[in-house]
Design a protein around this motif. Structure first.
Motif: not given
Length: 71
Positions: A26-27, A29-35
């Motif tokens: 999950x996450x 292929x997103x253009x921003x980080x999820x951290x």
């Protein structure tokens, strides 16, 4: 004919999923980080405010522009 094309489409989509580099994380292929949860919250808030509020601001601008010409 329709059955054959659906089989071809299904086989193609399965092969693309199987051979692509994205492992289903999950996450990935997103253009921003999820951290950083605070950064995500800020980006989400900015996006929602701009996306929802911009039509109202554009209409307000146009109405004020019309009023200054008439008044």
């Amino acid at each position: 004919m329709l059955g054959r094309s659906s089989v071809i489409a299904r086989n193609f989509s399965q092969s693309m999923v199987r051979f692509s580099g994205h492992g289903g994380v999950p996450g990935e292929n997103l253009p921003f980080g999820l951290t950083n949860k605070y950064r995500i919250t800020a980006l989400f808030t900015i996006g929602c405010v701009l996306g929802f509020g911009s039509p109202f601001l554009i209409v307000r601008h146009q109405l004020l522009k019309k009023c200054s010409v008439i008044c």
